[in-house]
Design a protein around this motif. Structure first.
Motif, PDB file in Angstrom:
ATOM      1  N   UNK A  85     -30.451 -28.261  16.145  1.00 17.52           N
ATOM      2  CA  UNK A  85     -30.509 -28.670  17.551  1.00 17.52           C
ATOM      3  C   UNK A  85     -30.052 -27.490  18.394  1.00 17.52           C
ATOM      4  N   UNK A  86     -30.249 -27.586  19.688  1.00 19.01           N
ATOM      5  CA  UNK A  86     -29.647 -26.625  20.596  1.00 19.01           C
ATOM      6  C   UNK A  86     -28.166 -26.931  20.758  1.00 19.01           C
ATOM      7  N   UNK A  87     -27.401 -25.923  21.117  1.00 20.13           N
ATOM      8  CA  UNK A  87     -26.020 -26.169  21.514  1.00 20.13           C
ATOM      9  C   UNK A  87     -26.061 -26.931  22.837  1.00 20.13           C
ATOM     10  N   UNK A  88     -25.232 -27.976  22.928  1.00 19.33           N
ATOM     11  CA  UNK A  88     -25.233 -28.803  24.129  1.00 19.33           C
ATOM     12  C   UNK A  88     -23.819 -28.914  24.673  1.00 19.33           C
ATOM     13  N   UNK A 143     -28.324 -24.712  25.280  1.00 20.38           N
ATOM     14  CA  UNK A 143     -28.794 -23.387  24.917  1.00 20.38           C
ATOM     15  C   UNK A 143     -30.265 -23.492  24.540  1.00 20.38           C
ATOM     16  N   UNK A 144     -30.842 -22.372  24.214  1.00 22.67           N
ATOM     17  CA  UNK A 144     -32.207 -22.376  23.721  1.00 22.67           C
ATOM     18  C   UNK A 144     -32.215 -21.895  22.274  1.00 22.67           C
ATOM     19  N   UNK A 145     -32.834 -22.692  21.389  1.00 24.98           N
ATOM     20  CA  UNK A 145     -33.107 -22.273  20.022  1.00 24.98           C
ATOM     21  C   UNK A 145     -31.868 -21.807  19.268  1.00 24.98           C
ATOM     22  N   UNK A 146     -30.880 -22.655  19.175  1.00 24.93           N
ATOM     23  CA  UNK A 146     -29.707 -22.366  18.352  1.00 24.93           C
ATOM     24  C   UNK A 146     -29.673 -23.389  17.224  1.00 24.93           C
ATOM     25  N   UNK A 183     -34.545 -19.899  13.748  1.00 25.93           N
ATOM     26  CA  UNK A 183     -35.446 -21.006  14.073  1.00 25.93           C
ATOM     27  C   UNK A 183     -35.161 -22.132  13.084  1.00 25.93           C
ATOM     28  N   UNK A 184     -35.765 -23.272  13.319  1.00 24.56           N
ATOM     29  CA  UNK A 184     -35.537 -24.415  12.440  1.00 24.56           C
ATOM     30  C   UNK A 184     -36.049 -24.141  11.031  1.00 24.56           C
ATOM     31  N   UNK A 185     -37.073 -23.298  10.910  1.00 26.51           N
ATOM     32  CA  UNK A 185     -37.661 -23.037   9.592  1.00 26.51           C
ATOM     33  C   UNK A 185     -37.243 -21.698   9.008  1.00 26.51           C
ATOM     34  N   UNK A 233     -29.639 -16.407   9.106  1.00 26.44           N
ATOM     35  CA  UNK A 233     -28.534 -16.937   9.894  1.00 26.44           C
ATOM     36  C   UNK A 233     -27.827 -15.820  10.633  1.00 26.44           C
ATOM     37  N   UNK A 234     -27.320 -16.158  11.792  1.00 25.29           N
ATOM     38  CA  UNK A 234     -26.674 -15.169  12.645  1.00 25.29           C
ATOM     39  C   UNK A 234     -25.394 -15.745  13.217  1.00 25.29           C
ATOM     40  N   UNK A 235     -24.464 -14.861  13.481  1.00 23.04           N
ATOM     41  CA  UNK A 235     -23.342 -15.200  14.347  1.00 23.04           C
ATOM     42  C   UNK A 235     -23.789 -14.908  15.761  1.00 23.04           C
ATOM     43  N   UNK A 236     -23.622 -15.875  16.644  1.00 24.41           N
ATOM     44  CA  UNK A 236     -24.090 -15.712  18.021  1.00 24.41           C
ATOM     45  C   UNK A 236     -22.970 -16.046  18.992  1.00 24.41           C
ATOM     46  N   UNK A 237     -23.071 -15.426  20.163  1.00 30.66           N
ATOM     47  CA  UNK A 237     -22.144 -15.692  21.260  1.00 30.66           C
ATOM     48  C   UNK A 237     -22.947 -16.198  22.448  1.00 30.66           C
TER      49      UNK A 237
END
Length: 831
Positions: A423-426, A442-445, A471-473, A477-481
């Motif tokens: 899902x996106x971060x909400x 957020x978009x695409x997390x 992406x979902x598929x 994996x990434x660490x994101x801020x």
């Protein structure tokens, strides 16, 4: 309970580190930041690190932030690292320390600010391969497909008591016993300065529950101790649950005396069930505790029969109190669809509770939680709602507001942040005790198994940190801020480890990885690594920026290496200077910084004029950029651009301006040069004179021709000692202004014969210049004589002539020569 998700993440590539970074990082620890001694930064489990003074949405970007270094460890780091500033380590001194534990049953203490040689400050390991003591292999646990682990050792996040300098750790071992194995959980109390065992530890953890013929014990083989440890009022609380496939694993909650390591109390969530249900796992998040010493647990799938007199607490949120020897369930909440959740493997206990700050509107003490259904529950901890099969009795319920939650939300600045699975971060605004139903997203997390954290400086500079999928598929994996401000239309991603993957890529990370943020750095537990991200040491222009100097002359520039955390200069940093191939030269091109962090070099500007960017770089540092201007040298040559080879009547302006171009010795255009124009002594006029060159090196003037007619005379354009330019111009005679006799007047001849001399006139303009190619008309005014040419043209001297044959009778005759209105008379006599 089944996790229903397994992660196999690709190992990252290059680890970004250098000797220069390590030297710089040695100065980073000067500010003393708040300690992080329990998971998610407090017993409220809010995961808010709100004393972060270094990191901000302005500097967390791919240019200023990224991988600083890594520590190698002997297994997966499943629990969150912990941080204690100002620890005095024997034979080392006082340093900030990161503590991390591995699934290979090791506990490490590392310098939090600099890796040095990469060695830990201390390490202890609880295994002994020579005697057959190992971490438990997944194959012996009986349920390997859902954990993502290869072994089980120290799985949970430890807890630290800084009043006694003790870190409490639960380690699991598999120990050879003849042809089989015995399995043990042990509680260790280690000195945070040395790793030495304390309080007579370790102690083997055992537990028995049930009544009558339904007695059962903690199963050290198949149970997992996943939730973070909790310390409260001198006791260490330890939760146990399923390995992922519920093979006889009950939910256990145990209390041990923090000073003696003696067991104080046992609570089991499913004493009516012999098969084991209602695990406590909460995706590794620890039990929460409030200021009144109430403890909050969330159980996983299983039978719920408390409402009918039983003691099984499947899919429930429990409030426990502990009196020093036993537990009491003082309140609880169980969703009205608990049976469906249990049947469909929709664990409420995949999530964990977060205690919110005291509210001034509505119930003062609230807790928020969500599980695999994605329904958000807001509970009043003073009256949690119990179980109502018809309708949940809670403060607020948001069905399916997010996708399934494995972990816990984050609370910051009047908002609650969820990272649902795929899902996106909400971010749900939270005001007056009510959660908004319209989140900022957020978009695409696409979160696979990371649990979010937020760093902030009070109510400012909020950054949400999360491990998620691209992406979902996509399994990368990434660490994101993310910028955590809800005053946006979306939660904007500031940075992630894929933006410069060769430098920052995240190593393989375990289930439910939770970032730790402390003192301007982000620590991530990974497979065989403790990864550290932070602000890069900086190279900044110190002196010599924005200079202007003549081409091919030297200037001096200075770059300073500084710590982004202290602002202190960093010595012995090799700094390389470059102009990007613009043709200038540095002497020297690489300089080590001095004790103040300054590196100075002399740069000889290139021969080409213009503005150029110089850079100062060092591995692992931000780049210092200098903007310098190479000015053209003195005028060396003047050339003709346009305006040569013109012609015009004397005393008039040429139709086009005379344009000259000034260059220096290297062919650069020279601006602001004075160009003087001259026609020698002909006395034409120039406007302006001198003229000044513009940025294109050109100067122009308007030339009024002299009053003297002249073919191809020279006009020079000069600038100081530069080689001048020459224009060639022509001044033409003006319109006829006068006509005079110039020979053949007052002749006498025989009538009927031709006079001996031609009749000649001279035609001039107003300045006396002869007018060539002018037609002169001759007439004898009807006397009857004849002309050899009655309309001759003037030559270059302005002369025109003709022969006259006298009339056939004697007489005195007047002959007129005219040009337009100009006339002159000849008097001739025939005898």
């Amino acid at each position: 309970m089944v996790e229903t998700c397994r992660s196999v993440w690709p190992r990252a590539g290059t680890v970004f580190s250098s000797a220069a970074i390590f030297a710089a990082l040695a100065l980073f620890s000067t500010p003393v930041s708040a300690q992080v001694i329990t998971q998610r930064n407090g017993n409220n489990r809010q995961a808010l690190y709100d004393n972060e003074i270094f990191l901000s949405p302005q500097n967390v970007n791919v240019n200023l932030f990224g991988s600083l270094f890594s520590y190698n460890v002997d297994g997966q780091i499943a629990g969150q690292p912990l941080y204690v500033p100002g620890v005095t380590i024997p034979n080392v001194g006082t340093v900030n320390v990161i503590y991390a534990a591995t699934q290979n049953d090791s506990v490490y203490a590392f310098n939090a600010d600099t890796p040095g040689a990469g060695a830990p400050l201390w390490q202890v390991n609880f295994l002994n391969s020579a005697t057959g003591v190992t971490a438990e292999a997944i194959s012996n646990q009986g349920c390997s497909g859902v954990t993502g682990y290869t072994e089980i050792g120290i799985e949970s996040t430890p807890v630290i008591d800084t009043s006694t300098n003790t870190i409490y750790v639960v380690a699991k071992t598999q120990e050879q016993a003849g042809s089989g194995y015995n399995y043990y959980f042990r509680l260790h109390a280690l000195d945070i300065t040395t790793g030495a065992e304390k309080f007579g530890g370790p102690v083997i953890i055992t537990a028995t529950a049930g009544s009558g013929g339904n007695q059962f014990s903690l199963n050290a083989q198949v149970d997992q101790q996943r939730p973070a440890l909790l310390e409260l009022n001198g006791s260490i609380f330890i939760a146990f649950g399923s390995n992922g496939c519920d093979k006889g694993a009950h939910g256990w909650f145990l209390a041990y005396n923090a000073s003696t390591l003696q067991q104080q109390g046992v609570f089991n969530t499913s004493t009516d069930s012999s098969s084991g249900e209602a695990s406590i796992w909460m995706s590794g998040v620890g039990p929460a505790a409030d200021a009144s010493n109430n403890i909050y647990l969330i159980t996983a799938n299983g039978t719920y029969d408390v409402n009918t007199g039983g003691s099984d607490w499947g899919d429930s949120i429990l409030q426990l109190t502990f009196n020093g020897s036993g537990f009491t369930v003082t309140d609880s909440f169980t969703p009205d669809n608990q049976l469906t959740m249990s049947q469909q493997d929709l664990d409420l206990g995949a999530g964990a509770g977060v205690l919110l700050p005291t509210q001034t509107v509505g119930p003062p003490n609230l807790m928020v939680a969500a599980g695999k259904t994605g329904t958000i529950y807001l509970l009043n901890t003073a009256s949690m709602g119990g179980y109502n099969p018809n309708q949940d009795n809670v403060v607020q319920e948001l069905p399916s507001a997010v996708t399934g939650v494995w972990g816990a939300p984050v609370y910051w600045n009047d908002a609650i942040y969820f990272a649902g699975r795929n899902d996106n971060v909400k971010a749900f605004p939270f005001a007056n005790g009510v959660i908004s139903t319209t989140p900022v997203q957020s978009m695409n997390a696409y979160t696979l198994q990371g649990i979010p954290s937020i760093s902030a400086n009070g109510a400012n500079n909020g950054i949400l940190w999360l491990v998620h999928n691209l992406t979902a598929s996509n399994a990368t994996n990434v660490l994101a801020a993310f910028n955590a401000s809800t005053m946006q239309t979306t939660l904007v991603k500031l940075w992630d480890t894929q933006q410069d993957a060769s430098r920052d890529a995240l190593p393989t990370s375990p289930h439910f990885v939770t970032p730790l943020i402390a003192n301007g750095k982000v620590y991530i537990g990974a497979n065989a690594q403790l990864k550290v991200y932070g602000l890069f040491p900086e190279l900044n222009p110190s002196a010599g920026n924005f200079q202007s100097a003549t081409v091919n002359t030297p200037i001096t520039i200075t770059a300073q290496a500084v710590s982004p955390y202290t602002g202190a200069g960093l010595a012995n940093v090799p700094v390389s200077f470059s102009d990007g191939g613009k043709g200038g030269t540095f002497n020297p091109s690489t300089v080590n910084t001095n004790s103040s962090g300054n590196a100075t070099t002399t740069y000889t500007l290139p021969r080409t004029a213009g503005t150029l960017t110089l850079t100062a770089t060092s591995s692992g540092y931000t780049t210092a950029s200098f903007s310098e201007t190479a000015l053209a040298g003195p005028a060396a040559t003047v050339g003709v651009v346009s305006g040569s080879a013109q012609s015009g009547p004397v005393g008039t302006a040429l139709p086009s301006a005379l344009v000259a171009k000034v260059k220096d010795a290297y062919g650069n255009l020279v601006s602001n040069a004075q160009v003087t124009f001259s026609d020698g002594s002909l006395n034409g006029s120039f406007q302006p004179n001198p003229a000044t060159t513009g940025s294109n090196g050109q100067a122009s003037t308007n030339f009024t021709l002299p009053t003297t007619a002249k073919t191809s005379f020279a006009v020079t354009a000069s600038s100081g000692s530069a080689t001048p330019a020459t224009f060639h111009e022509t001044s033409l005679a003006g319109a006829p202004a006068a006509i005079v006799t110039n020979g053949g007047n007052l002749q006498t001849g025989t009538h009927g014969t031709q006079l001996a001399k031609p009749l000649q006139v001279r035609v001039t303009d107003q300045y006396g210049n002869p007018c060539p190619n002018v037609t002169v008309s001759f007439t004898d005014n009807g006397a009857g004589g004849t002309f050899s040419n009655s309309s001759p043209l003037t030559n270059n001297q302005g002369n025109a002539s003709t022969y006259y044959t006298l009339p056939g009778v004697p007489g005195t005759w007047t002959i007129t020569a005219s040009v337009s209105t100009l006339k002159v008379n000849f008097t001739e006599v025939g005898k």
